[in-house]
Enzyme design. Structure first.
Site, short mmCIF file in Angstrom:
data_model
loop_
_atom_site.label_atom_id
_atom_site.label_comp_id
_atom_site.label_asym_id
_atom_site.label_seq_id
_atom_site.Cartn_x
_atom_site.Cartn_y
_atom_site.Cartn_z
CB CYS A 1 -3.71 -8.24 6.43
SG CYS A 1 -3.93 -8.26 4.65
CG HIS B 1 -0.15 -6.63 6.99
ND1 HIS B 1 0.19 -7.70 6.20
CD2 HIS B 1 -1.06 -5.91 6.29
CE1 HIS B 1 -0.49 -7.63 5.08
NE2 HIS B 1 -1.26 -6.56 5.10
CG ASN C 1 -0.80 -7.13 1.52
OD1 ASN C 1 -0.78 -8.15 2.22
ND2 ASN C 1 -1.66 -6.16 1.72
N1 ACO Z 1 -1.28 1.49 -11.99
C1 ACO Z 1 -1.55 2.75 -12.41
N2 ACO Z 1 -2.54 3.48 -11.88
C2 ACO Z 1 -3.28 2.94 -10.91
C3 ACO Z 1 -3.03 1.64 -10.41
C4 ACO Z 1 -1.99 0.90 -10.99
N3 ACO Z 1 -1.65 -0.35 -10.59
N4 ACO Z 1 -3.92 1.37 -9.43
C5 ACO Z 1 -4.68 2.47 -9.29
N5 ACO Z 1 -4.31 3.42 -10.18
C6 ACO Z 1 -4.85 4.76 -10.38
C7 ACO Z 1 -6.31 4.84 -9.95
O1 ACO Z 1 -7.17 4.43 -10.98
C8 ACO Z 1 -6.43 6.32 -9.64
O2 ACO Z 1 -6.60 7.01 -10.84
P1 ACO Z 1 -7.54 8.33 -10.92
O3 ACO Z 1 -6.91 9.31 -9.98
O4 ACO Z 1 -7.47 8.71 -12.35
O5 ACO Z 1 -8.89 7.87 -10.45
C9 ACO Z 1 -5.06 6.70 -9.08
O6 ACO Z 1 -4.17 5.68 -9.51
C10 ACO Z 1 -5.04 6.78 -7.56
O7 ACO Z 1 -5.70 5.61 -7.03
P2 ACO Z 1 -5.78 5.33 -5.50
O8 ACO Z 1 -6.51 4.05 -5.27
O9 ACO Z 1 -6.27 6.54 -4.78
O10 ACO Z 1 -4.21 5.13 -5.20
P3 ACO Z 1 -3.46 5.06 -3.84
O11 ACO Z 1 -2.33 6.00 -3.85
O12 ACO Z 1 -4.40 5.11 -2.68
O13 ACO Z 1 -2.82 3.59 -3.88
C11 ACO Z 1 -3.22 1.45 -2.86
C12 ACO Z 1 -3.67 2.43 -3.93
C13 ACO Z 1 -1.80 1.02 -3.20
C14 ACO Z 1 -4.13 0.24 -2.88
C15 ACO Z 1 -3.24 2.14 -1.49
O14 ACO Z 1 -4.46 2.80 -1.29
C16 ACO Z 1 -3.05 1.18 -0.33
O15 ACO Z 1 -1.99 0.60 -0.15
N6 ACO Z 1 -4.06 1.04 0.53
C17 ACO Z 1 -3.97 0.24 1.75
C18 ACO Z 1 -3.98 -1.22 1.50
C19 ACO Z 1 -3.87 -1.95 2.84
O16 ACO Z 1 -3.44 -1.43 3.84
N7 ACO Z 1 -4.31 -3.13 2.91
C20 ACO Z 1 -4.18 -3.80 4.22
C21 ACO Z 1 -5.15 -4.71 4.41
S1 ACO Z 1 -5.35 -5.73 3.01
C22 ACO Z 1 -6.16 -7.09 3.60
O17 ACO Z 1 -6.56 -7.20 4.72
C23 ACO Z 1 -6.35 -8.18 2.63
#
Ligand code: ACO
Length: 333
Positions: A112, A254, A284
């Site tokens: 990214c 990004h 993204n």
């Molecule tokens: N729908 C419903 N529930 C979901 C989904 C979904 N699509 N995805 C995850 N959940 C659930 C999980 O299973 C988890 O359930 P649990 O609590 O029962 O275990 C709960 O939601 C929370 O999951 P988290 O992964 O902790 O959710 P979070 O709020 O962190 O969101 C996300 C996930 C969107 C991926 C976030 O962490 C994020 O944006 N991270 C950063 C990504 C980023 O910056 N990437 C940049 C670089 S990418 C690259 O270089 C290619």
């Protein structure tokens, strides 16, 4: 005299096929509400059968050249982590399809942060006089490496491409890139990875699921790294341009997650409306994300000539980077 790389053209391309949150929710255990509140994403574009990263890159590159009023470039860089083939690079094929056969053309893989890394390298190449104009393209099709059953990554990523043409110019003129800050921390590479398919672990002969050829991301750890690294990198780039954080008119990061943009704004003590965002519409898009956000920023009137703008990226590697410019008077195509 010091030569700067100056932004002269901006082009974008998104595949036609749009997948809404509701459509994803029909196939996976997720909901429009979860995706919107956790990420800010409403829909993403996804390539169809027969389309590839290179196809998107060609379209975006053609538009960036058109936006700059030329059909020529002296070098082509394609920032991508989803090349058309593991070998060779995608850029020579893209250059050739743009009628630029013969010019140096190569890929840059910084996930990214790829577009920011490529801009930095293009600025160095132009600054040293090695090349005149450089076509920098960010293009990715993460839909091709996602686990179809992974509701988290399927919700976040979309396909797309964006490109800029950089020309040599004066460091003081609008569009001149400056204040470059780039960094990496390979000790945390496992946070964002495709484990198989390289020399360490082959992907041949078995299914992608068995061999680990799907993309994986440790979302929470990546979230906090992304906020910290992008905020620091944006501040460093601004400082190198003698801009205080409050002097920055627009930040174009990004587009990883709307909550990450809000957290960076909070950490920097800047109003959230200085951060350009189009993540709701495209998700993204990895290396394409910054040029796509720049184009939407111009079209929606958030980016205007003369503004102090800082671009910042964070991604797999881990990698991060930022740079600034006075926004030039250009029209995206
Ligand atoms: N729908 C419903 N529930 C979901 C989904 C979904 N699509 N995805 C995850 N959940 C659930 C999980 O299973 C988890 O359930 P649990 O609590 O029962 O275990 C709960 O939601 C929370 O999951 P988290 O992964 O902790 O959710 P979070 O709020 O962190 O969101 C996300 C996930 C969107 C991926 C976030 O962490 C994020 O944006 N991270 C950063 C990504 C980023 O910056 N990437 C940049 C670089 S990418 C690259 O270089 C290619």
């Amino acid at each position: 005299m010091n030569r700067a790389a100056v932004l002269a053209g901006l082009g974008t391309w998104l595949p036609e096929n749009v997948v809404t949150n509701d459509e994803l929710a029909r196939r996976l255990d997720t909901s429009d509400e979860w995706i919107r509140t956790r990420t800010g994403i409403r829909q993403r574009h996804v390539i169809g059968p027969g389309q590839s990263t290179g196809d998107l890159a060609v379209e975006a590159g053609r538009r960036a050249l058109k936006s700059a009023g030329t059909d020529q470039a002296d070098m082509v860089m394609v920032a991508t982590s989803t090349p058309d083939r593991p070998c060779p690079a995608t850029a020579p094929d893209v250059a050739s399809r743009l009628g630029l056969t013969g010019v140096p053309a190569f890929d840059i893989a910084a996930v990214c942060t790829g577009f920011v890394y490529a801009l930095g390298m293009a600025a160095a190449v132009i600054g040293s006089g090695t090349a005149g104009s450089v076509l920098v393209i960010g293009a990715d099709t993460f839909s091709t490496i996602l686990d179809p059953e992974d509701r988290t990554t399927r919700a976040v990523f979309g396909d797309g491409a964006g490109a800029v043409l950089l020309r040599p110019g004066d460091p003081g003129e609008p569009g001149a890139l400056g204040g470059l800050d780039l960094g990496s921390d390979g000790s945390r590479s496992e946070l964002i990875e495709v484990p198989a398919g390289g020399s360490r672990q082959k992907a041949s002969g078995r299914s992608a699921e068995e061999t680990g050829a799907y993309f994986t991301m440790q979302g929470r750890a990546v979230f906090s790294e992304a906020v910290r690294r992008m905020a620091t990198s944006v501040e460093t780039a601004a400082d190198r341009l003698d801009w205080a954080p409050g002097d920055i008119d627009r930040v174009v990061l990004h587009q990883a997650n709307a909550r990450i943009l809000a957290a960076v704004a909070d950490r920097m003590g800047l109003p959230a409306d200085r951060f350009v965002s189009n993540i709701g519409r495209v998700g993204n898009t990895v290396a394409a994300s910054i040029p796509l956000a720049l184009a939407d920023g111009v079209i929606e009137g958030a980016l205007r000539p003369g503004q102090r703008v800082v671009l910042g990226g964070f991604g797999g590697g881990l990698t991060w980077g930022a740079m600034g410019l006075r926004w030039p008077d250009i029209s995206p195509v």
